[in-house]
Scaffold this motif. Structure first.
Motif, PDB file in Angstrom:
ATOM      1  N   LYS A   6     -35.695  14.755 -29.919  1.00  0.00           N
ATOM      2  CA  LYS A   6     -34.528  15.271 -30.145  1.00  0.00           C
ATOM      3  C   LYS A   6     -33.226  15.582 -29.231  1.00  0.00           C
ATOM      4  O   LYS A   6     -33.383  15.945 -28.289  1.00  0.00           O
ATOM      5  CB  LYS A   6     -34.911  16.642 -31.430  1.00  0.00           C
ATOM      6  CG  LYS A   6     -34.836  16.495 -32.553  1.00  0.00           C
ATOM      7  CD  LYS A   6     -34.709  17.913 -32.588  1.00  0.00           C
ATOM      8  CE  LYS A   6     -35.666  18.856 -33.332  1.00  0.00           C
ATOM      9  NZ  LYS A   6     -35.928  20.141 -34.129  1.00  0.00           N
ATOM     10  N   ILE A   7     -31.790  14.574 -30.076  1.00  0.00           N
ATOM     11  CA  ILE A   7     -31.155  14.336 -29.375  1.00  0.00           C
ATOM     12  C   ILE A   7     -30.154  15.833 -29.469  1.00  0.00           C
ATOM     13  O   ILE A   7     -30.103  15.628 -30.656  1.00  0.00           O
ATOM     14  CB  ILE A   7     -30.330  13.014 -29.298  1.00  0.00           C
ATOM     15  CG1 ILE A   7     -31.215  11.686 -28.524  1.00  0.00           C
ATOM     16  CG2 ILE A   7     -29.121  13.818 -28.151  1.00  0.00           C
ATOM     17  CD1 ILE A   7     -32.490  12.655 -27.586  1.00  0.00           C
ATOM     18  N   ILE A   8     -29.718  16.777 -28.717  1.00  0.00           N
ATOM     19  CA  ILE A   8     -28.826  17.494 -29.151  1.00  0.00           C
ATOM     20  C   ILE A   8     -27.920  18.005 -28.087  1.00  0.00           C
ATOM     21  O   ILE A   8     -28.026  18.026 -26.842  1.00  0.00           O
ATOM     22  CB  ILE A   8     -30.111  19.402 -29.280  1.00  0.00           C
ATOM     23  CG1 ILE A   8     -30.836  18.452 -30.135  1.00  0.00           C
ATOM     24  CG2 ILE A   8     -29.082  20.064 -29.810  1.00  0.00           C
ATOM     25  CD1 ILE A   8     -32.010  19.568 -30.259  1.00  0.00           C
ATOM     26  N   LEU A   9     -26.960  18.348 -28.727  1.00  0.00           N
ATOM     27  CA  LEU A   9     -25.436  18.494 -27.328  1.00  0.00           C
ATOM     28  C   LEU A   9     -24.905  20.198 -27.750  1.00  0.00           C
ATOM     29  O   LEU A   9     -25.582  20.458 -28.424  1.00  0.00           O
ATOM     30  CB  LEU A   9     -24.258  17.908 -27.731  1.00  0.00           C
ATOM     31  CG  LEU A   9     -24.559  16.463 -28.411  1.00  0.00           C
ATOM     32  CD1 LEU A   9     -22.451  16.183 -28.360  1.00  0.00           C
ATOM     33  CD2 LEU A   9     -25.204  15.637 -26.864  1.00  0.00           C
ATOM     34  N   GLY A  18     -26.380  17.773 -33.784  1.00  0.00           N
ATOM     35  CA  GLY A  18     -28.073  17.810 -32.990  1.00  0.00           C
ATOM     36  C   GLY A  18     -27.959  16.251 -34.877  1.00  0.00           C
ATOM     37  O   GLY A  18     -27.785  16.278 -36.057  1.00  0.00           O
ATOM     38  N   PRO A  19     -29.786  16.286 -35.225  1.00  0.00           N
ATOM     39  CA  PRO A  19     -30.010  15.301 -35.889  1.00  0.00           C
ATOM     40  C   PRO A  19     -29.067  16.217 -37.116  1.00  0.00           C
ATOM     41  O   PRO A  19     -28.755  15.391 -38.479  1.00  0.00           O
ATOM     42  CB  PRO A  19     -31.840  15.249 -36.270  1.00  0.00           C
ATOM     43  CG  PRO A  19     -32.238  15.191 -34.350  1.00  0.00           C
ATOM     44  CD  PRO A  19     -30.907  16.619 -33.894  1.00  0.00           C
ATOM     45  N   GLY A  20     -29.316  17.269 -37.473  1.00  0.00           N
ATOM     46  CA  GLY A  20     -29.269  18.110 -38.636  1.00  0.00           C
ATOM     47  C   GLY A  20     -27.883  18.185 -39.131  1.00  0.00           C
ATOM     48  O   GLY A  20     -27.251  17.772 -40.512  1.00  0.00           O
ATOM     49  N   VAL A  21     -26.540  18.394 -38.108  1.00  0.00           N
ATOM     50  CA  VAL A  21     -25.593  18.157 -38.111  1.00  0.00           C
ATOM     51  C   VAL A  21     -24.641  16.800 -38.262  1.00  0.00           C
ATOM     52  O   VAL A  21     -23.924  16.492 -39.574  1.00  0.00           O
ATOM     53  CB  VAL A  21     -24.630  18.549 -36.891  1.00  0.00           C
ATOM     54  CG1 VAL A  21     -23.212  17.672 -37.208  1.00  0.00           C
ATOM     55  CG2 VAL A  21     -24.736  19.704 -36.743  1.00  0.00           C
ATOM     56  N   LEU A  22     -25.805  15.486 -37.823  1.00  0.00           N
ATOM     57  CA  LEU A  22     -25.464  14.724 -38.186  1.00  0.00           C
ATOM     58  C   LEU A  22     -25.753  13.949 -39.406  1.00  0.00           C
ATOM     59  O   LEU A  22     -25.230  13.479 -40.463  1.00  0.00           O
ATOM     60  CB  LEU A  22     -26.270  13.363 -37.128  1.00  0.00           C
ATOM     61  CG  LEU A  22     -25.327  12.112 -37.445  1.00  0.00           C
ATOM     62  CD1 LEU A  22     -24.321  11.595 -37.214  1.00  0.00           C
ATOM     63  CD2 LEU A  22     -26.523  11.347 -36.731  1.00  0.00           C
TER      64      LEU A  22
END
Length: 118
Positions: A6-9, A18-22
């Motif tokens: 997972k790519i998370i800032l 991360g993916p959830g916000v996207l």
């Protein structure tokens, strides 16, 4: 065996993108509503609102244009910066995951080599 990533800032050790916000931004774009987006994703409205608020504070710009409710109930839409950010984050995420998959292939070959030696 497979690899998942997972790519998370993070900023100051705190996750804000991360993916959830996207996924949330994509659903807001589709539905024009945080409430409808939250229902579609199975996440509470309050949590979705906080996810957006935290990302906006960390990024320093608005991701969504919030309209007042009232009788017209105009809803929300992504701002131009919100759309641009979602696009570049998605591209960054996809390219990063492709690179990880490529590196995993090398790792897997090396692992197979080690297994055969032992």
């Amino acid at each position: 065996m497979e690899v998942k990533a997972k790519i998370i800032l993070l900023e100051d050790g705190e996750k804000f993108m991360g993916p959830g916000v996207l996924w949330l931004l994509d659903e807001i774009e589709k539905t024009g509503s945080i409430l409808k987006a939250s229902a579609s994703l199975g996440i509470s409205y309050t949590k979705c609102y906080h996810m957006i608020d935290k990302a906006e504070k960390k990024l320093g710009f608005s991701l969504v244009d919030r309209k007042k409710g009232g009788s017209s109930r105009e809803g929300v839409s992504l701002t131009a910066k919100g759309r641009a950010f979602a696009s570049i984050f998605s591209s960054f995420e996809n390219k990063s995951l492709e690179k990880i998959s490529e590196e995993y292939k090398t790792f897997s070959l090396e692992l197979d080599r080690i297994k055969k030696e032992v």
